[in-house]
Design an enzyme around this catalytic site. Structure first.
Site, PDB file in Angstrom:
ATOM      1  N   LYS A 116      -7.259  -2.423  14.656  1.00 30.20           N
ATOM      2  CA  LYS A 116      -7.596  -0.858  14.597  1.00 30.20           C
ATOM      3  C   LYS A 116      -8.966  -0.354  15.459  1.00 30.20           C
ATOM      4  O   LYS A 116      -8.805   0.748  15.960  1.00 30.20           O
ATOM      5  CB  LYS A 116      -8.245  -0.666  13.127  1.00 30.20           C
ATOM      6  CG  LYS A 116      -7.158  -0.842  11.997  1.00 30.20           C
ATOM      7  CD  LYS A 116      -7.751  -0.537  10.777  1.00 30.20           C
ATOM      8  CE  LYS A 116      -6.625  -0.621   9.591  1.00 30.20           C
ATOM      9  NZ  LYS A 116      -5.657  -1.739   9.534  1.00 30.20           N
ATOM     10  N   GLU A 200     -15.775   3.447   9.551  1.00 26.84           N
ATOM     11  CA  GLU A 200     -15.433   5.026   9.734  1.00 26.84           C
ATOM     12  C   GLU A 200     -16.390   5.914   8.882  1.00 26.84           C
ATOM     13  O   GLU A 200     -16.893   5.377   7.768  1.00 26.84           O
ATOM     14  CB  GLU A 200     -13.985   5.294   9.478  1.00 26.84           C
ATOM     15  CG  GLU A 200     -13.251   4.596  10.254  1.00 26.84           C
ATOM     16  CD  GLU A 200     -11.618   4.810   9.921  1.00 26.84           C
ATOM     17  OE1 GLU A 200     -10.974   4.614  10.789  1.00 26.84           O
ATOM     18  OE2 GLU A 200     -11.668   5.224   8.875  1.00 26.84           O
ATOM     19  N   HIS A 235      -6.979   2.343  -2.528  1.00 27.71           N
ATOM     20  CA  HIS A 235      -6.371   2.508  -1.075  1.00 27.71           C
ATOM     21  C   HIS A 235      -4.930   1.715  -1.279  1.00 27.71           C
ATOM     22  O   HIS A 235      -4.419   1.839  -0.069  1.00 27.71           O
ATOM     23  CB  HIS A 235      -7.258   1.563  -0.008  1.00 27.71           C
ATOM     24  CG  HIS A 235      -8.656   2.041  -0.021  1.00 27.71           C
ATOM     25  ND1 HIS A 235      -9.163   3.485   0.432  1.00 27.71           N
ATOM     26  CD2 HIS A 235      -9.806   1.315  -0.260  1.00 27.71           C
ATOM     27  CE1 HIS A 235     -10.420   3.415   0.431  1.00 27.71           C
ATOM     28  NE2 HIS A 235     -11.063   2.325  -0.162  1.00 27.71           N
ATOM     29  N   ARG A 297       5.845  -1.399  11.996  1.00 29.96           N
ATOM     30  CA  ARG A 297       6.850  -1.760  11.280  1.00 29.96           C
ATOM     31  C   ARG A 297       7.638  -0.636  10.420  1.00 29.96           C
ATOM     32  O   ARG A 297       7.136   0.356  10.550  1.00 29.96           O
ATOM     33  CB  ARG A 297       6.285  -3.017  10.482  1.00 29.96           C
ATOM     34  CG  ARG A 297       5.426  -2.405   9.605  1.00 29.96           C
ATOM     35  CD  ARG A 297       4.877  -3.574   8.540  1.00 29.96           C
ATOM     36  NE  ARG A 297       3.616  -3.259   7.962  1.00 29.96           N
ATOM     37  CZ  ARG A 297       3.289  -2.136   7.241  1.00 29.96           C
ATOM     38  NH1 ARG A 297       4.260  -1.517   6.676  1.00 29.96           N
ATOM     39  NH2 ARG A 297       2.025  -2.320   6.702  1.00 29.96           N
TER      40      ARG A 297
END
Length: 667
Positions: A116, A200, A235, A297
C-alpha cells in the site's frame, strides 16, 4: 483458448469459477486440503487433487503443491480466485515459468500495487488523489508514533500487504497507539507474512467506494462503474451495492476516470478493483474522494457489477488471459438497475460476532435469487478458513426494491446449528438510515444495538413453536397403530376426546416460560391440522405439518433437533425454545470470571498476566482463529487470579484461558 483450468482456491469462489468454465466447455480441476475432502468445490470439479493438511500454509498457500497438482492433471491454466495466492507475484511468475496460463495481472502489476505504501507513491505520480498519511520505510515505534501524532488522531493503522480488514486498526487516542500497532503488526505477519504498516488520517464520515477495472494485452483499459461497500463491521464488508447511492454523474465520471488512470499506470491486465475512501460529511464530491489501494484480483463483491452490466467477469478473465481483447468498448458497457449483495458469515452476532464452526445439519438458502456458496447441507464450517459461507445477490430496477428484496432473502435463510448473521443483515437492510442511503463505514457500529437481535421473542416465533408441538402430536397420533390418540398425546397435558381438543403447555426461551393453550378445530385428527394458539400475546391461527407451520397465513419453518427443543427460523434468526425449563441463555457466561476460548485457536498475545489488576473491558488474552484476532477481555474490574496459557499455545473450544477475580471477592 486453453481447454482446462485449475482453481487454486476453495469454497465459494472455486465453485463460481467452475460454473463459468463449464459453460465455456473447459475441464475444471480443484485442489483441496484434508479438511475439505468432502467440500462442495471438490464435488463440483471434473477432477480434484489433495494438496495437504488443513492449515492453509501447508495446502492452499503452498505454491509448489498447487503447481504439482496442475502438472499431474494436465491443467493448462490456473485461476487463483481471491485470497490465498491470488496477489502473490512470485506465484504468478512460477505459473508462467511452468508453461501455464496465469489468469490474472502481470507480476509487475501485482508488485506495484501489492504494498500500500509503494502504491500510494505511484498513484501520486499518476495524478490520482491519495489519502493524507505516512508511507515511510522507518517502522520503528518511535517514528510511527510521532507520525500518528503529526497526522492527528484518530488515525488508521494498515498492514502494507493487507486486505479484507486484516492488520487494520483504528486508534482514537495516543495512549492506545502502541498496543494497536503491535496487534496490527502481528496480524499482518500472520496473514501476509509482512508486519509493516502505514498510517492514514481517519476520515470521520467515510464511504468506501470502489471501481471495477479491466485491462487486456492489447492496451485497452475500461471500467465497469462503481460499487459502494460502506456497510462494514471491523473493516469487513457486510453488504455491497452498485451503483453507489447519492453519486451524481459528474462525481462518477471523475472517480472512474481516476480508476482507469490508476490501472494504466501499472499496465494492468485482467480484473482489478481500485478502492477509494470518500469523506461523506457533505455528500459525495469528486474533490473529497481519495485512492486507498488496488486489489489485483477479482473481488468478493463482483456479482453486483455483473448484475448491473450483464457481464460475466470470470468469462472476461478467461478470455483476456487467453490473449483475447476485452469484449466491450467503454461506451458499450451498460449500467442497468440496482444490485445488492449480502455476505452470509458463520458467526454469532449476539456473542460479539465470534465465528461459529461445525456441521451444517440444516442449510436452506432462498431459491429465487442468485446465491453463490461453497457449502451444502451436511458439510462443515472449519476453524481453518474464512467464515463467509454464502453470498446473497439481488438485482432490481430501483435501490428501494433491491433493499427490500434482499432483506426478505436474508429472512429466508435457515442454518443450524452453525450460527449466521442473516437476521442481522435483514435488520441492516430494513433500517431507515440504510433505506434512505444514509450510510458510511461507521453505520453498523453506531446502530449496533438495534441491529444485533430483536428486543424480545416475537409473537410469530412463539406461536410457531407451539404450533410445531401441536402438529407433532397430531402427526404422531395419525401415524399411530389403530390411530390411538391418547398415548401419542401424552406429552401434551389436557387433551379431551369428547370436546374440542385442548392442550395447555409452555415453551421456555432464555430462561423465561411462556404459557400457551392450543385449541383444536375441524381437521385436528388428520395431517392437515388446524387450531388456535393463545397466550400472553393474544392468539394466532395455526395449520400445516411439523417443520412447516403456517401462522396467521404466513409460512414459518421449524425444526425439532431433539425431544427437548423446538427451533423456529424467524426473520433470519434461529429462536431456540425448550419444552421444559432450561438453565437460561445458551452459551458460556463470564459471571465467574473465567475467560473461555470461544473456538479452537492459537494464543498470539498476553496483554495481562497472573496477579495483574485489570479494568472491565481490558484485554487479558488474545486468540487467533479463522484468520482473525479475538481479544478476550475482563468481564469486570478485578485481578487476574489464574493465567493458564502462554503465547504460541494451541487451545480447544471452551478451554479456560484465564480467570479474573472481582475486586473484594473472597476477602
Amino acid at each position: 483458448m486453453f481447454k482446462s483450468v485449475l482453481v487454486a482456491n476453495r469454497g465459494e469462489i472455486a465453485c463460481r469459477v467452475f460454473r463459468t468454465a463449464r459453460r465455456m466447455g473447459l475441464r475444471t480441476i480443484a485442489v483441496y486440503s484434508e479438511a475439505d475432502a468432502d467440500a462442495l468445490h471438490v464435488r463440483e470439479a471434473d477432477e480434484a487433487v489433495l494438496i495437504g493438511p488443513a492449515a492453509a500454509r501447508e495446502s492452499y498457500l503452498d505454491a509448489a503443491k498447487v503447481l504439482a497438482a496442475a502438472k499431474a492433471t494436465g491443467a493448462e491454466a490456473i485461476h487463483p480466485g481471491y485470497g490465498f495466492l491470488s496477489e502473490n507475484a512470485d506465484f504468478a511468475e512460477a505459473v508462467a515459468a511452468a508453461g501455464l496460463v496465469w489468469i490474472g495481472p502481470k507480476p509487475s502489476s501485482i508488485r506495484a500495487m501489492g504494498l500500500k505504501d509503494a502504491a500510494k507513491k505511484l498513484m501520486i505520480e499518476a495524478g490520482v488523489p491519495v489519502t493524507p498519511g505516512y508511507q515511510g520505510e522507518d517502522q520503528s515505534l518511535e517514528t510511527l508514533n510521532a507520525e500518528a501524532n503529526r497526522i492527528g488522531f484518530p488515525v488508521l493503522i494498515k498492514a502494507v500487504a493487507g486486505g479484507g480488514g486484516k492488520g487494520m486498526r483504528k486508534v482514537d487516542r495516543a495512549e492506545d497507539f502502541a498496543e494497536a500497532l503491535a496487534s496490527a503488526q502481528r496480524e499482518g505477519q500472520s496473514s501476509f507474512g509482512d508486519p509493516r504498516v502505514l498510517i492514514e488520517s481517519y476520515i470521520t464520515r467515510p464511504r468506501h467506494i470502489e471501481v471495477q477495472v479491466f485491462g487486456d494485452s492489447h492496451g485497452n483499459v475500461v471500467h465497469l462503474h462503481e460499487r459502494d461497500c460502506s456497510l462494514q463491521r471491523r473493516h469487513q464488508k457486510v453488504i455491497e451495492e452498485a451503483p453507489a447511492p447519492g453519486m451524481d454523474q459528474a462525481t462518477r465520471d471523475a472517480v472512474t476516470a481516476a480508476a482507469v488512470r490508476a490501472a494504466k499506470a501499472v499496465d494492468y491486465q485482467g480484473a482489478g478493483t481500485i478502492e477509494f475512501i470518500a469523506d461523506a460529511s457533505d455528500g459525495l464530491k469528486a474533490d473529497r474522494i481519495w485512492f486507498m489501494e488496488m486489489n489485483t484480483r477479482l473481488q468478493v463483491e463482483h456479482p453486483v457489477t455483473e448484475s448491473i452490466t450483464g457481464v460475466d467477469l470470470v468469462e472476461w478473465q478467461l478470455r483476456v488471459a487467453a490473449g483475447q481483447p476485452i469484449p466491450l468498448a467503454q461506451a458499450d458497457i451498460p449500467m442497468k438497475g440496482w444490485a445488492m449483495e449480502a455476505r452470509l458469515y458463520a458467526e454469532d452476532p449476539a456473542n460479539g460476532f465470534l465465528p461459529s464452526i461445525g456441521r451444517l445439519d440444516h442449510f436452506v438458502m432462498p431459491d429465487d435469487i442468485r446465491v453463490d456458496t461453497g457449502v451444502m447441507q451436511g458439510g462443515e464450517v472449519s476453524q481453518f478458513y474464512d467464515p463467509m459461507i454464502a453470498k446473497l445477490i439481488v438485482h432490481e430496477d430501483t435501490r428501494e426494491v433491491a433493499a427490500a428484496r434482499l432483506a426478505d432473502a436474508c429472512r429466508e435463510v435457515e442454518v443450524w446449528p452453525v450460527k449466521t448473521n442473516a437476521g442481522f443483515m435483514a435488520r441492516c437492510l430494513d433500517h431507515p438510515r440504510f433505506v434512505e442511503g444514509d450510510v458510511d463505514t461507521g453505520f453498523i457500529a453506531a446502530e449496533e444495538g438495534a441491529l444485533i437481535a430483536p428486543a424480545q421473542v416475537s409473537v410469530r416465533a412463539l406461536a410457531a413453536a407451539a404450533g410445531q408441538i401441536g402438529l407433532e402430536a397430531d402427526a404422531a397420533a395419525f401415524d399411530a397403530p389403530d390411530n390411538v390418540l391418547a398415548p401419542a398425546r401424552a406429552g401434551l397435558f389436557g387433551f379431551r376426546l369428547n370436546a374440542a381438543p385442548q392442550a395447555h403447555t409452555a415453551v421456555h426461551h432464555d430462561g423465561a416460560a411462556h404459557a400457551l393453550t392450543l385449541t383444536g378445530e375441524p381437521g385436528w385428527y388428520g395431517r392437515s391440522s388446524s387450531f388456535t394458539v393463545s397466550g400472553e400475546f393474544g392468539s394466532a391461527q395455526i395449520y400445516g405439518e411439523p417443520g412447516v407451520v403456517v401462522v396467521d397465513g404466513e409460512v414459518v419453518s421449524t425444526l425439532s433437533p431433539d425431544a427437548g427443543r423446538v427451533l423456529v427460523f424467524d426473520g433470519g434468526d434461529v429462536v431456540e425454545f425448550h419444552r421444559r425449563k432450561s438453565s437460561g441463555p445458551a452459551g458460556g457466561s463470564a459471571s465467574d470470571g473465567g475467560l473461555r476460548a470461544p473456538m479452537p485457536g492459537k494464543i498470539v498475545a498476553a496483554p495481562a498476566k497472573a496477579g495483574d489488576k485489570v479494568a472491565k473491558g481490558q484485554p487479558v488474552v488474545v486468540l487467533e482463529a479463522m484468520k482473525m484476532e479475538h481479544a478476550l477481555t475482563a468481564p469486570f474490574d478485578g485481578v487476574v487470579s489464574e493465567f493458564n496459557v502462554a503465547v504460541g499455545d494451541q487451545v480447544t473450544d471452551g478451554a479456560v484461558l484465564a480467570v479474573v477475580k472481582a475486586e473484594g471477592a473472597g476477602e
